[in-house]
Design an enzyme around this catalytic site. Structure first.
Site, PDB file in Angstrom:
ATOM      1  N   LYS A  29       0.850  -1.185   0.000  1.00 49.10           N
ATOM      2  CA  LYS A  29       0.000   0.000   0.000  1.00 49.10           C
ATOM      3  C   LYS A  29       0.890   1.241   0.000  1.00 49.10           C
ATOM      4  CE  LYS A  29      -2.321  -0.783   3.809  1.00 49.10           C
ATOM      5  NZ  LYS A  29      -1.820  -2.073   4.286  1.00 49.10           N
ATOM      6  N   GLU A  51       9.077   1.708   3.432  1.00 49.87           N
ATOM      7  CA  GLU A  51       9.033   0.426   2.719  1.00 49.87           C
ATOM      8  C   GLU A  51       8.556   0.617   1.275  1.00 49.87           C
ATOM      9  OE1 GLU A  51       8.634  -2.915   6.194  1.00 49.87           O
ATOM     10  OE2 GLU A  51       6.760  -2.235   5.291  1.00 49.87           O
ATOM     11  N   ASN A  81      12.195  -6.835   2.288  1.00 51.29           N
ATOM     12  CA  ASN A  81      12.402  -8.131   1.654  1.00 51.29           C
ATOM     13  C   ASN A  81      13.849  -8.335   1.202  1.00 51.29           C
ATOM     14  OD1 ASN A  81       9.194  -7.577   0.661  1.00 51.29           O
ATOM     15  ND2 ASN A  81       9.700  -9.527   1.630  1.00 51.29           N
ATOM     16  N   HIS A 135      12.291 -12.588   6.788  1.00 54.72           N
ATOM     17  CA  HIS A 135      13.287 -11.928   5.943  1.00 54.72           C
ATOM     18  C   HIS A 135      14.619 -12.639   5.824  1.00 54.72           C
ATOM     19  CE1 HIS A 135      10.867  -7.960   6.481  1.00 54.72           C
ATOM     20  NE2 HIS A 135      10.408  -8.699   5.486  1.00 54.72           N
ATOM     21  N   GLU A 170      13.563  -1.308  10.881  1.00 52.22           N
ATOM     22  CA  GLU A 170      12.514  -1.984  11.642  1.00 52.22           C
ATOM     23  C   GLU A 170      12.936  -3.420  11.913  1.00 52.22           C
ATOM     24  OE1 GLU A 170       8.635  -1.904   9.879  1.00 52.22           O
ATOM     25  OE2 GLU A 170       8.761   0.221   9.337  1.00 52.22           O
ATOM     26  N   THR A 230       9.026 -11.862  19.060  1.00 54.41           N
ATOM     27  CA  THR A 230       8.026 -12.128  20.088  1.00 54.41           C
ATOM     28  C   THR A 230       8.642 -12.807  21.313  1.00 54.41           C
ATOM     29  OG1 THR A 230       5.940 -13.265  20.514  1.00 54.41           O
ATOM     30  CG2 THR A 230       7.434 -14.318  18.995  1.00 54.41           C
ATOM     31  N   ASP A 260      -1.758 -13.487  23.873  1.00 56.89           N
ATOM     32  CA  ASP A 260      -2.299 -12.237  23.341  1.00 56.89           C
ATOM     33  C   ASP A 260      -2.753 -11.396  24.518  1.00 56.89           C
ATOM     34  OD1 ASP A 260      -3.686 -10.248  21.830  1.00 56.89           O
ATOM     35  OD2 ASP A 260      -5.541 -11.354  22.226  1.00 56.89           O
ATOM     36  N   ASN A 281      -2.437 -11.484  17.258  1.00 55.62           N
ATOM     37  CA  ASN A 281      -1.109 -10.975  16.961  1.00 55.62           C
ATOM     38  C   ASN A 281      -0.561 -11.539  15.654  1.00 55.62           C
ATOM     39  OD1 ASN A 281      -0.895  -9.402  19.330  1.00 55.62           O
ATOM     40  ND2 ASN A 281      -0.367 -11.216  20.520  1.00 55.62           N
ATOM     41  N   ASP A 293      -8.229  -3.355   3.908  1.00 52.11           N
ATOM     42  CA  ASP A 293      -7.392  -3.853   4.995  1.00 52.11           C
ATOM     43  C   ASP A 293      -7.896  -3.321   6.329  1.00 52.11           C
ATOM     44  OD1 ASP A 293      -5.415  -4.930   6.532  1.00 52.11           O
ATOM     45  OD2 ASP A 293      -3.764  -3.821   5.643  1.00 52.11           O
ATOM     46  N   SER A 307      -3.716  -3.827  19.282  1.00 55.54           N
ATOM     47  CA  SER A 307      -2.305  -4.042  18.997  1.00 55.54           C
ATOM     48  C   SER A 307      -2.081  -5.465  18.531  1.00 55.54           C
ATOM     49  CB  SER A 307      -1.457  -3.776  20.241  1.00 55.54           C
ATOM     50  OG  SER A 307      -0.112  -4.138  20.003  1.00 55.54           O
TER      51      SER A 307
END
Length: 921
Positions: free
Chosen positions: A317, A362, A402, A435, A460, A464, A469, A475, A556, A564
């Site tokens: 997007k 991005e 990526n 990635h 970025e 986790t 959650d 999540n 979306d 969150s």
């Protein structure tokens, strides 16, 4: 001779020894270990990227006599992989005469003065087929070391001194005669001792987590976090604390933990016409100023991240702001320039210490609605020009993602160079889930830095620390199909951050920093208060999106708005207390010391066919906080296993207890037998699959090793063509019992605006067909054909995919299950005539006789964004792993571990010896 007293004392001593052995065997307290680390100064030392393509290694050889390959371990099922997924493979042809050689070399990044060690791992042929390897660094060389046989890996080492800060040339000379062969892996050059002695390295500190020191971190290395949601969270009542449980401004807590940079996203107008915020922090310029002033007050610099959108911008997007939607391209350029210049100037006028401006977020595939690289580049330059005019000392960054895609960053950097884009920093997202490897990250960033003279960084990252959650909104991680190389624990999270920092440091002087994404986006309330949470998300924009965002982003945010999606990736717990992993920004400078203890006990995953005997393992794998692994005995709930086996197909969880008392689970999937051979393309032999390309199209499929694009496992059948997608993939299956069968497959993809996609099943008498489609990344469709009657034991299954140029996707997990027997009369040779069907002819699609069944799709709601860490609805099934050790596990309550048996024997011997002594007295 032995008397009774001697025997008695011996028995007592034996008892004590047995008890001590069993006791120490069960103790989980380990010695305190120091953390130490030194970066690898060799680029692509593990050969994880293709050195022929990225030129990370220079190779001098005789082309006609020596074959050198970028080798994938997956291509040889018997090889013992040394490290990673690739190696360098060489072979001196059997036509060669005399001794042959080639040189593998590269120039290092700038080294500090000190003692270094150059090493490589090697294995290969023996005797006449042996290869000989000599390491060299400048004028220093080792003696030749010959390979000794297949899978017999050995380490070759060259110590060397670097007297002054410099770059040096390192590599290997490989020689051999006709038919010699071998493999190289794990080339590394590491600092053993910096000139001046160990006193330059700080002592490790005591901590709750184990962190290896990262050597060579520059003094100005950026240790940043993006806490753009913080104002909205505080408006929703979220409170943050210091390490002692006292309420404290989060900016002070971050600064004390070693953070020196704050990244702030800026949207143009994240509100609807009624001034309702879109969420995600409602981050307009006003919010950015408030956050920036608090960061500056606490001694941290600011990275201003302009999305040039009214809401989230990412690879899928790049929508222009509402106010720019109708502008011409030239007017859009001017609007971008003015918005950037005015915003930066306003922030500086407020006293904010801006060190860097990010032009776009991005922007891998598009920027402000433009997908043409010439136009994208012009827009980049407008943002850069605005920053330069306000303050020439502020760095300009461009942000992409990526890095795992081969050639992506090289292509982007080349286009930026060709279009003369003015920027300082090439920034990358790196989420370990998606990635690729850290070695690859270092390699691709090093290539950009060295080739185009750019600074590089990770803008970025996150990981986790719990599966829980915190707020009732699902999540993004952990999820099936993701790469989870670290335990889902606080220790695992800390190690993940530390390793990303090291990967950027390993780039050399051009590696300038790492930013953790949204470490404070914790719940506004617990899951049981979901209705109250929703009200706060809507009112304050403290969730990732509000319902008001539907007007701007209907597909979306408009569908999946909520709270969150990363509360379990925060560096604070759900109540706002700092986790030990927050302090990794300090710990990487010193390393830590911590008692070695169990960090994770790995659950067991098994798949079995209905009616198949199931053996649970006797031991389970455990991982310690220092990264080492071991095994522990386990006892399983035998009754639960028996009930599962008796219940037939389904998913079951069998509880177990390891010897030190912790719980573990065995996840058992019982399925019908799948008659498709290599249904998920995981095995190297794929000869049973026949792929053909229609209507003159060139080959445009491949068996892709990428877990994030696979339904299960690592591989899938990937397709993409810029011109047209038009292929079939089929397999013929024989020796089936007569009966009724069900056929299905999974498919996902996108950009297929004009498509015809079908799943076929062809028997001796009928041809069945069902349609399917793709509508987004990992939004898996599951077409299915039921009640396929097979009488002669043979069926051909086929997928036919046609679509416009630019369409992409993957196919995975074909399945053919037997669902019912055949009635005796159906086996009659006249049955085909009774059913009224003519036998299908080869290569003919009898549409008039197609028995088309209704497609059954698995609804996995997901946006078309491979890197969206906000929307969690991208789940895929767990990869079920078969147990192959062949051992019968202990089952509660019928068995005991060897540890307990040792204790029992020791106690009996002790009692026996004591009794004899008492009787003698």
């Amino acid at each position: 001779m032995f008397n009774k007293q001697t025997i008695t004392w011996n028995a007592l001593m034996l008892a004590i020894v047995v008890i001590l052995i069993s006791t120490f065997n069960g103790l989980m307290f380990k010695p305190i270990a120091k953390a130490s680390s030194s970066p690898n100064h060799v680029t692509n030392g593990g050969f994880e990227t293709d050195f022929w393509e990225d030129s990370s290694w220079a190779i001098e050889h005789t082309p006609d006599e020596v074959d050198i390959h970028h080798f994938a371990y997956a291509d040889d099922p018997w090889i013992r992989a040394d490290e990673g997924e690739h190696a360098l493979n060489f072979w001196i042809r059997d036509t060669a005469t005399g001794s042959q050689s080639f040189i593998l070399k590269q120039a290092t990044s700038e080294l500090r003065a000190g003692t270094y060690e150059l090493t490589v791992r090697a294995m290969g042929g023996s005797n006449e087929e042996a290869g000989a390897i000599q390491l060299f660094a400048e004028d220093e060389t080792t003696s030749a070391v010959t390979t000794t046989g297949y899978n017999e890996w050995q380490t070759i080492t060259l110590p060397l001194e670097v007297d002054e800060q410099s770059t040096i040339e390192v590599g290997a000379i490989i020689t051999g005669t006709s038919s010699a062969w071998g493999y190289l892996d794990q080339f590394s050059l590491t600092l053993v001792e910096e000139q001046g002695g160990n006193d330059v390295i700080p002592d490790p500190v005591e901590a709750d987590i184990f962190v290896e020191r990262v050597d060579g971190i520059p003094d100005d290395f950026m240790k940043g976090v993006d806490i753009s949601s913080i104002i909205a969270l505080e408006q929703s009542g979220v409170t943050f604390y210091d390490d002692h449980g006292n309420v404290q401004d989060i900016f002070q807590t971050l600064q004390e933990a070693g953070v020196n940079y704050i990244r702030i996203r800026i949207w143009n107008d994240p509100y609807d016409t009624n001034e309702n915020g879109y969420g995600g922090g409602n981050n307009d310029l006003e919010k950015a100023i408030e956050i920036g002033k608090r960061a500056t007050k606490n001694g941290m610099r600011v990275l201003a991240n302009f999305h040039y959108s009214d809401f989230w911008a990412d690879p899928a997007k790049q929508k222009p702001p509402k106010a720019w939607e109708t502008l011409s391209f030239e007017d859009k350029k001017q609007a971008l320039y003015e918005f950037t210049k005015e915003s930066v100037k306003t922030m500086l006028d407020e006293g904010i210490d801006i060190g860097m401006v990010q032009v776009g977020n991005e922007t891998t595939n598009a920027f402000v609605g433009e997908t043409n690289w010439e136009k994208m580049s012009e827009l980049f330059n407008e943002g850069s020009r605005a920053v330069r005019e306000v303050d020439e000392t502020i760095l300009v960054a461009l942000h992409f993602t990526n890095p795992e895609t081969p050639g992506r960053y090289e292509t982007i950097a080349q286009r930026l160079y060709e279009y003369n884009v003015d920027y300082d920093v090439f920034a990358s997202s790196y989420y370990p889930f998606w990635h690729g490897t850290l070695n690859n990250l270092t390699t691709v960033l090093s290539h950009v830095a060295d080739t185009y003279d750019k600074l590089v960084m990770v803008a970025e990252t996150s990981y986790t620390y719990t599966r829980e959650d915190g707020d009732g909104h699902a999540n993004t991680a952990p999820s099936s199909g993701q790469t989870l190389n670290y335990p889902i624990t606080v220790q695992g999270q800390g190690t993940a951050v530390r390793d990303v920092i090291e990967a950027v440091v390993n780039v050399g002087k051009s590696g300038m920093g790492v930013f953790y994404w949204e470490p404070a986006w914790i719940p506004v309330g617990p899951p049981e208060s979901i209705e109250q949470n929703k009200q706060l998300w809507e009112r304050d924009g403290s969730g990732w999106a509000t319902s008001y965002a539907a007007a701007y982003d209907p597909e979306d945010a408009g569908e999946w708005y909520g709270g969150s999606a990363v509360d379990n990736q925060a560096l604070f717990d759900f109540q706002g207390h700092p986790l030990p992993s927050l302090h990794v920004f300090n710990y990487v400078e010193t390393g830590t010391i911590s008692p070695v203890k169990i960090d994770e006990i790995k659950d067991v995953y098994l798949t079995a066919f209905v009616g198949e005997a199931v053996t649970l393992p006797e031991t389970v794998e455990v991982r310690f906080n220092n990264g080492t692994t071991g095994t522990m005995n386990v006892m399983w709930d035998g009754e639960a296993l028996e009930e599962a086996l008796a219940s037939g197909a389904g998913s079951y969880v069998i509880e177990g207890i390891v010897e030190e008392g912790s719980a573990v689970r065995a996840h058992l999937q019982i399925v019908q037998q799948n008659y498709v051979r290599n249904p998920s393309f995981e095995e190297n032999d794929r000869s049973m699959w026949i792929i053909s390309y229609e209507n003159g199209t060139s080959p445009h499929t491949n068996y892709q090793n990428k877990p994030s694009d696979a339904k299960t496992g690592d591989y899938s059948l990937h397709f993409y063509s810029p011109e047209a997608v038009d292929f079939t993939v089929k397999q013929t299956i024989t020796d089936l019992e007569p009966g009724y069968y069900t056929l299905s497959m999974f498919i996902q993809g996108g950009d297929a605006h004009d498509s015809d996609m079908f799943l076929f099943a062809e028997t001796s008498s009928e041809r069945f067909k069902t349609s399917t489609s793709v509508n987004g990344w990992v939004n898996w469709r599951n077409p299915e054909i039921t009640e396929i009657l097979i009488l002669n034991g043979t069926i051909t299954i086929e997928a036919k995919i046609q679509a416009n140029g630019g369409a992409w996707g993957t196919l995975d997990d074909f399945a053919l299950y037997r669902i019912a027997n055949v009635e005796e009369e159906e086996l009659s040779p006249t049955k085909e005539l009774i059913r009224g069907k003519e036998p299908a002819k080869n290569n003919t699609d009898h549409d008039d006789n197609l028995n088309s069944t209704e497609e059954k799709e698995q609804q996995l709601p997901s946006p078309e964004n491979k890197n969206d860490n906000r929307n969690p609805l991208k789940n895929k099934e767990l990869l079920n792993q078969k147990n192959t050790d062949g051992k019968q596990a202990g089952l509660l309550p019928n068995t005991a571990t060897n540890h307990f048996a040792f204790v029992l024997v020791g106690v009996l011997l002790l009692l026996g010896g004591s009794t004899v002594l008492l009787l003698k007295k």
